[in-house]
Write a protein that holds these residues in place. Structure first.
Motif, PDB file in Angstrom:
ATOM      1  N   VAL A  38       0.876  -1.181   0.000  1.00  0.00           N
ATOM      2  CA  VAL A  38       0.000   0.000   0.000  1.00  0.00           C
ATOM      3  C   VAL A  38       0.912   1.229   0.000  1.00  0.00           C
ATOM      4  O   VAL A  38       1.675   1.440   0.943  1.00  0.00           O
ATOM      5  N   LYS A  39       0.849   2.018  -1.046  1.00  0.00           N
ATOM      6  CA  LYS A  39       1.784   3.137  -1.208  1.00  0.00           C
ATOM      7  C   LYS A  39       1.136   4.449  -0.793  1.00  0.00           C
ATOM      8  O   LYS A  39      -0.084   4.604  -0.869  1.00  0.00           O
ATOM      9  N   GLU A  40       1.991   5.393  -0.400  1.00  0.00           N
ATOM     10  CA  GLU A  40       1.491   6.717  -0.015  1.00  0.00           C
ATOM     11  C   GLU A  40       2.148   7.776  -0.893  1.00  0.00           C
ATOM     12  O   GLU A  40       3.353   7.991  -0.805  1.00  0.00           O
ATOM     13  N   GLY A  41       1.342   8.401  -1.727  1.00  0.00           N
ATOM     14  CA  GLY A  41       1.893   9.411  -2.624  1.00  0.00           C
ATOM     15  C   GLY A  41       1.484  10.819  -2.273  1.00  0.00           C
ATOM     16  O   GLY A  41       2.090  11.778  -2.737  1.00  0.00           O
ATOM     17  N   CYS A  42       0.442  10.967  -1.445  1.00  0.00           N
ATOM     18  CA  CYS A  42      -0.015  12.330  -1.158  1.00  0.00           C
ATOM     19  C   CYS A  42      -0.680  12.458   0.204  1.00  0.00           C
ATOM     20  O   CYS A  42      -0.724  13.528   0.777  1.00  0.00           O
ATOM     21  N   ASN A  43      -1.258  11.368   0.706  1.00  0.00           N
ATOM     22  CA  ASN A  43      -2.026  11.413   1.947  1.00  0.00           C
ATOM     23  C   ASN A  43      -3.128  12.465   1.911  1.00  0.00           C
ATOM     24  O   ASN A  43      -3.442  13.105   2.918  1.00  0.00           O
ATOM     25  N   ALA A  44      -3.697  12.636   0.764  1.00  0.00           N
ATOM     26  CA  ALA A  44      -4.758  13.643   0.629  1.00  0.00           C
ATOM     27  C   ALA A  44      -5.854  13.217  -0.334  1.00  0.00           C
ATOM     28  O   ALA A  44      -6.680  14.031  -0.728  1.00  0.00           O
ATOM     29  N   GLY A  45      -5.841  11.965  -0.745  1.00  0.00           N
ATOM     30  CA  GLY A  45      -6.888  11.499  -1.648  1.00  0.00           C
ATOM     31  C   GLY A  45      -6.704  11.906  -3.095  1.00  0.00           C
ATOM     32  O   GLY A  45      -7.613  11.757  -3.899  1.00  0.00           O
ATOM     33  N   ASP A  46      -5.509  12.408  -3.435  1.00  0.00           N
ATOM     34  CA  ASP A  46      -5.306  12.916  -4.793  1.00  0.00           C
ATOM     35  C   ASP A  46      -4.693  11.919  -5.760  1.00  0.00           C
ATOM     36  O   ASP A  46      -4.907  12.020  -6.965  1.00  0.00           O
ATOM     37  N   CYS A  47      -3.873  10.978  -5.266  1.00  0.00           N
ATOM     38  CA  CYS A  47      -3.076  10.170  -6.202  1.00  0.00           C
ATOM     39  C   CYS A  47      -3.572   8.742  -6.372  1.00  0.00           C
ATOM     40  O   CYS A  47      -3.256   8.094  -7.368  1.00  0.00           O
ATOM     41  N   GLY A  48      -4.276   8.201  -5.410  1.00  0.00           N
ATOM     42  CA  GLY A  48      -4.807   6.848  -5.537  1.00  0.00           C
ATOM     43  C   GLY A  48      -3.800   5.745  -5.309  1.00  0.00           C
ATOM     44  O   GLY A  48      -4.134   4.560  -5.415  1.00  0.00           O
ATOM     45  N   ALA A  49      -2.549   6.090  -4.979  1.00  0.00           N
ATOM     46  CA  ALA A  49      -1.522   5.052  -4.803  1.00  0.00           C
ATOM     47  C   ALA A  49      -1.848   4.123  -3.636  1.00  0.00           C
ATOM     48  O   ALA A  49      -1.385   2.990  -3.578  1.00  0.00           O
ATOM     49  N   CYS A  50      -2.657   4.613  -2.696  1.00  0.00           N
ATOM     50  CA  CYS A  50      -2.957   3.859  -1.486  1.00  0.00           C
ATOM     51  C   CYS A  50      -4.229   3.017  -1.630  1.00  0.00           C
ATOM     52  O   CYS A  50      -4.746   2.505  -0.630  1.00  0.00           O
ATOM     53  N   THR A  51      -4.717   2.869  -2.859  1.00  0.00           N
ATOM     54  CA  THR A  51      -6.022   2.221  -3.042  1.00  0.00           C
ATOM     55  C   THR A  51      -6.030   0.774  -2.539  1.00  0.00           C
ATOM     56  O   THR A  51      -5.129  -0.012  -2.854  1.00  0.00           O
ATOM     57  N   VAL A  59     -11.021   1.973  -2.563  1.00  0.00           N
ATOM     58  CA  VAL A  59     -11.080   3.149  -1.690  1.00  0.00           C
ATOM     59  C   VAL A  59      -9.649   3.632  -1.438  1.00  0.00           C
ATOM     60  O   VAL A  59      -8.727   2.831  -1.304  1.00  0.00           O
ATOM     61  N   CYS A  60      -9.477   4.955  -1.360  1.00  0.00           N
ATOM     62  CA  CYS A  60      -8.171   5.501  -0.973  1.00  0.00           C
ATOM     63  C   CYS A  60      -7.997   5.303   0.533  1.00  0.00           C
ATOM     64  O   CYS A  60      -8.712   5.924   1.341  1.00  0.00           O
ATOM     65  N   ALA A  61      -7.021   4.481   0.907  1.00  0.00           N
ATOM     66  CA  ALA A  61      -6.842   4.163   2.323  1.00  0.00           C
ATOM     67  C   ALA A  61      -6.380   5.361   3.133  1.00  0.00           C
ATOM     68  O   ALA A  61      -6.587   5.406   4.350  1.00  0.00           O
ATOM     69  N   CYS A  62      -5.781   6.346   2.479  1.00  0.00           N
ATOM     70  CA  CYS A  62      -5.307   7.503   3.252  1.00  0.00           C
ATOM     71  C   CYS A  62      -6.456   8.383   3.710  1.00  0.00           C
ATOM     72  O   CYS A  62      -6.275   9.253   4.564  1.00  0.00           O
ATOM     73  N   MET A  63      -7.648   8.180   3.145  1.00  0.00           N
ATOM     74  CA  MET A  63      -8.791   9.015   3.507  1.00  0.00           C
ATOM     75  C   MET A  63      -9.730   8.316   4.488  1.00  0.00           C
ATOM     76  O   MET A  63     -10.800   8.828   4.795  1.00  0.00           O
TER      77      MET A  63
HETATM   78  S1  FES Z   1      -1.806   8.496  -0.746  1.00  0.00           S
HETATM   79 FE1  FES Z   1      -2.534   9.631  -2.435  1.00  0.00          FE
HETATM   80  S2  FES Z   1      -4.650   9.166  -2.436  1.00  0.00           S
HETATM   81 FE2  FES Z   1      -3.924   8.185  -0.674  1.00  0.00          FE
END
Ligand code: FES
Ligand code: FES
Length: 918
Positions: A38-51, A59-63
């Protein structure tokens, strides 16, 4: 008070989350449950890397707060591996089509696609785009992802294999692809040992400010979980770094004066939770904001602050290429076009922010982090730390994209210093804001040019002047200033030429290397002016370029004559039928007059591979172990572009063994020789040549040892080499009888290749690069005249790569480059202090990239390995000007500033209408 326990199902097993209920699920999955896929690219729901999948939905896990998961079921890619046949199909399709490059977005992309395929086994393109619209990819241009998802269900194609001697030219699956699609690839933030200390960097909130520290001792004393505060005073070596030694000017920690917003002034080291809890304003520092100069005109103006002693006028450096007498040539030309173009800061926006960890091992430092330049990192860190280079080991992790910015050191000195002084391992992952505020950008450029031609369409002269905003520190500014004048002519014969460039310091984030080193900016000015000039002359725009295209025998603007290998005409000729068809189609579409205007645009480009007139060697080592294993020490960092595969393909053919038997080592500064940095489209050409030479040297050794002919086939394994002659005669070499060399090899070889270039003289004449690649791209689009919005319909891209070592990877580079080029053309504009996240700074999504047809042109280069040329930068050079030309073709609007956002397009349309009014 203990946090409430939340029970949920994770990858099929019941688990308990005992941490704070508000903790991001992505963080909990990674840090508490080891789900590093599970990757973290923004922690703001913008990149989807954490899906991830929650109850089967993507779902974006960071949100999602981990405390809300009670009773729910979470699946991540690693948990679904091997248990879901649909996912296996999808992974095979991803590998087959080359849909994963760096791989940082791949887990999120796969999980999201899986959710779609479970309900829609055979989705159409629109359905794929809708489903994956929230997952960003900065590498691939999405086209291969779309295709892989559309064809995934039941995908059974067998991955192509290459026999001995047939690896070059084969579209084999990338040899490092498996971990990218099963989620086991380890990036910068995935490798730290448990219990690492963490670090927070204190950065300037002002573009330009003096500062003094407050009660630092009290700050530390009141927080026992913190270990240290680090400032410039703690640096044991030189508080200065830079990628070009004579221009090195950037401090690790600023001292009393911050020159850009985001500059580091101190760092705090401590336990992970304590560092996470530290607020930006907790650290005691007092700021005195000063006047900031954010543009070159401000920085050059009277009374402007000087950013660096010895650089009057804030001029970092300048470049010049001059040939003939351009003023005379323009004076007698039948037509002269004069125009100005401005471009913006562009952010690299790789999905992986900078990350890694460092540890002290006795009197040595080890840094595991994402990078494009391990040996440069080693030397920089050693100088900062006051150590010998051999005391620093750089172990690059997988890089989740780079595109130039990870050529500069970023977090390395901070974690190195922290690990050194504490004696404990220290990790750091930049937040998206850290990354965007502090790392390098594409140079904004203000360019003017005059181009003249005669009635027959032949260019007479071109006069270019470009001012580049190089930000607060030098970084790669000198490279941009030197490369642009060499390339600003485009791939054309220009008998009289003058190109001047200047890099000016401002109080902005440093500008640096970004795919093209200034060439894409210059191409916008030159290629858009070409269209206007062709129109004035009444010559078809494609034909005008063909009339002037370089040939094997015409000199470039630096006086270089190639003699062979010039492929620009072949690229333009390849576009001709597409151009004619598209022009007709646009004209027909415009008859409908439904509020949209249709247009077709064309642009060409070229790019010199490697350093400009400087030594640029790569070294590759290889060996055979006593058991017959063939090992390739491949130190060319693969940031997604495919160096691991391409360099190995070249080596396999040179040695004459199947690609599949190679074992790769590296990159690692302790284990792999210096293959140079991954930049300037040099790895296929330069490291590829070193691999070819190393393979040939090892082959020659083997054949000598076995007294075999040059045509003998080598078979390795089971402790022996078998040499089979054409007539079937065999010789066996018992490897156990050979002495073991250092490195555990019984046979080994090492080879270095350095491109044959020559210095440029005072007027920029000479041989700056041994090899150039060439390209021409065409785009079809529609413009909503009332709104100024642009709808891209199709790209056709012809690229001369000399020899396509791996056609699938070539297509991937072209598609990814076009996506970045269209971002630069239409939407991307970094504004320091205002767009330091991925919702204010927009990059192309899967819905923005239309169909791309790649035409691979192979005009062999005499220097390239098996004729190959570099490709990495060429791919976006023509994209932006082609788009601007198509907008003008559709509407008459002349865009003079990119990105061509709807407001700018609309304003240009109105201006064109006013100009055309009777
Ligand atoms: S880390 Fe970018 S949407 Fe979750
Ligand atoms: S492969 Fe998608 S971000 Fe690199």
């Amino acid at each position: 008070m203990t946090a409430p326990r939340t029970l949920f199902t994770l990858n099929g097993e019941t688990v308990a989350h005992d941490g704070p209920p508000g903790r991001r699920l992505s963080a909990a999955l990674r840090e508490n449950f080891g789900c590093l896929d599970v990757k973290e690219g923004c922690n703001a729901g913008d990149c989807g890397a954490c899906t991830v999948l929650i109850d089967g939905a993507a779902v974006c896990a960071c949100m999602v707060p981990a405390g809300r998961l009670g009773g729910h079921s979470v699946d991540t890619l690693s948990g679904l591996n091997n248990s879901d046949s649909l996912l296996s199909d999808l992974q095979r399709a991803f590998l087959h089509y080359g849909a994963a490059q760096c791989g940082i977005c791949t887990p999120g992309m796969l999980v999201c696609a899986l959710a779609l395929l479970r309900t829609t086994p055979h989705p159409g393109e629109a359905q794929v785009r809708d489903a994956l619209g929230g997952v960003l990819c900065r590498c691939t241009g999405y086209r291969k992802i779309v295709r892989a998802v559309m064809e995934a269900t039941g995908f059974s194609a067998v991955a192509p294999q290459a026999a001995a001697g047939a690896a070059v030219g084969a579209g084999v699956v990338r040899i490092d692809g498996g971990p990218k699609v099963d989620g086991s690839e380890r990036f910068g933030d995935d490798v730290a040992p448990p219990g690492c200390l963490a670090l927070k960097i204190i950065r300037s909130p002002h573009h330009h400010a003096g500062f003094e520290f407050g009660d630092v001792a009290g700050f530390i004393a009141s927080r026992p979980e913190l270990e240290r505060v680090l400032t410039a005073a703690d640096i044991p070596g030189r508080n200065c770094f830079g990628v070009i030694a004579p221009f090195a000017d950037q401090p690790v920690f600023a001292e009393r004066l911050a020159r850009y917003r985001g500059e580091a002034v101190a760092a705090v080291v401590g336990e992970h939770a304590a560092i996470e809890a530290l607020g930006d304003d907790d650290f005691p520092v007092n700021w005195t904001p000063l006047t900031a100069h954010l543009t070159p005109p401000e920085a050059e103006g009277p009374g402007a602050h000087l950013l660096h002693e010895g650089r009057p006028g804030n001029l970092l450096t300048s470049g010049l290429v001059e040939r003939g007498d351009v003023d005379d040539a323009l004076a007698v030309a039948d037509q002269v076009i004069e125009r100005g173009v401005e471009t913006s800061f562009v952010e690299h926006a790789y999905i992986e922010p900078e990350a890694g960890f460092a540890r002290r091992v006795g009197e040595r430092l080890e840094i595991h982090a994402c990078t494009q330049a391990p040996h440069m990192d080693r030397d920089s860190v050693a100088e900062i730390m006051g150590l010998e280079a051999g005391q620093v080991r750089i172990v690059p992790t997988a890089a989740g994209g780079g595109f130039g910015s990870k050529l500069d050191i970023s977090l390395q000195p901070f974690i190195a210093l922290a690990a050194w002084v504490t004696g404990k391992p220290v990790r750091l992952a930049y937040s998206r804001r850290d990354s965007m505020a502090s790392t390098t950008k594409r140079h904004p450029a203000a360019m003017t040019l005059r181009i003249g031609a005669n009635r027959d369409g032949r260019l007479t002269g071109l006069d270019f002047a470009g001012t580049f905003n190089t930000g607060a520190y030098a970084s790669w500014g000198p490279t941009v200033a030197n490369r642009v004048p060499v390339h600003a002519s485009g791939p054309y014969f220009v008998p009289h030429y003058r190109a001047r460039s200047r890099a000016i310091h401002t109080h902005c984030t440093p500008s640096g290397a970004f795919r093209g080193f200034g060439v894409p900016q210059a191409a916008i000015a030159q290629e858009t002016a070409f269209d206007e000039l062709a129109d004035r002359l009444g010559i078809d725009r494609l034909e005008f370029r063909l009339i002037n295209a370089l040939t094997d025998d015409t000199p470039t603007v630096t006086g270089q004559v190639f003699g062979s290998g010039v492929g620009i005409k072949a690229c333009l000729e390849a576009l001709r039928p597409h151009w004619q068809k598209a022009r007709k189609s646009a004209a027909n579409a415009n008859l409908n007059g439904n509020g949209s205007r249709h247009g077709v645009g064309l642009a060409a480009g070229w790019y010199g591979c490697g350093n400009t007139s400087l030594p640029n060697p790569s070294t590759i080592r290889c060996g055979i172990r006593a058991d017959g294993t063939v090992v390739l020490h491949q130190g060319a960092v693969d940031i997604g572009q495919g160096a691991n595969t391409v360099v190995a393909q070249i080596f396999a053919d040179a040695l004459g063994v199947p690609l599949s038997i190679l074992r790769l080592v590296g990159p690692d500064t302790d284990l792999t020789p210096d293959a140079g940095k991954t930049s300037a489209s040099r790895q296929t050409y330069v490291s590829g040549n070193a691999a070819r030479l190393a393979g040939e040297a090892l082959r020659a050794k083997i054949l000598r040892l076995g007294n075999a002919s040059p045509a003998a086939v080598i078979t390795c394994g089971n402790g022996e080499l078998v040499l089979t002659e054409a007539g079937g005669e065999r010789r066996h070499i018992d490897l156990s009888g050979l002495a073991v060399e250092p490195g555990d090899y019984v046979l080994s070889a090492e080879a270095t290749y350095d491109p044959p270039t020559q210095p440029l003289d005072a007027k920029g004449q000479g041989i700056p690069y041994a090899v150039f690649g060439f390209a021409a791209q065409m785009v079809e689009l529609a413009v909503d005249v009332a709104l100024g919005t642009v709808k891209l319909k199709r790209f056709t891209a012809a690229h001369d790569v000399g020899r396509a070592i791996n056609p699938v990877l070539v297509e991937g580079q072209v598609e990814g480059g076009i996506a970045q080029g269209l971002g630069m053309a239409l939407m991307e504009e970094f504004i320091p202090g205002r767009s330091e996240n991925l919702h204010d700074y927009l990059i192309p999504t899967i819905g923005d990239v239309p169909e791309i047809q790649t035409l691979i042109i192979e005009v062999r280069d005499k220097h390239g390995p098996y004729g190959a040329k570099g490709l990495g930068e060429h791919v976006l050079v023509p994209t932006a000007p082609a788009i601007l030309n198509a907008i003008r073709d559709a509407t008459g609007a002349v865009i003079t500033r990119v990105p061509a956002t709807p407001d700018r397009v609309r304003a240009a349309i109105v201006a064109a209408q006013v100009k055309a009014a009777p």
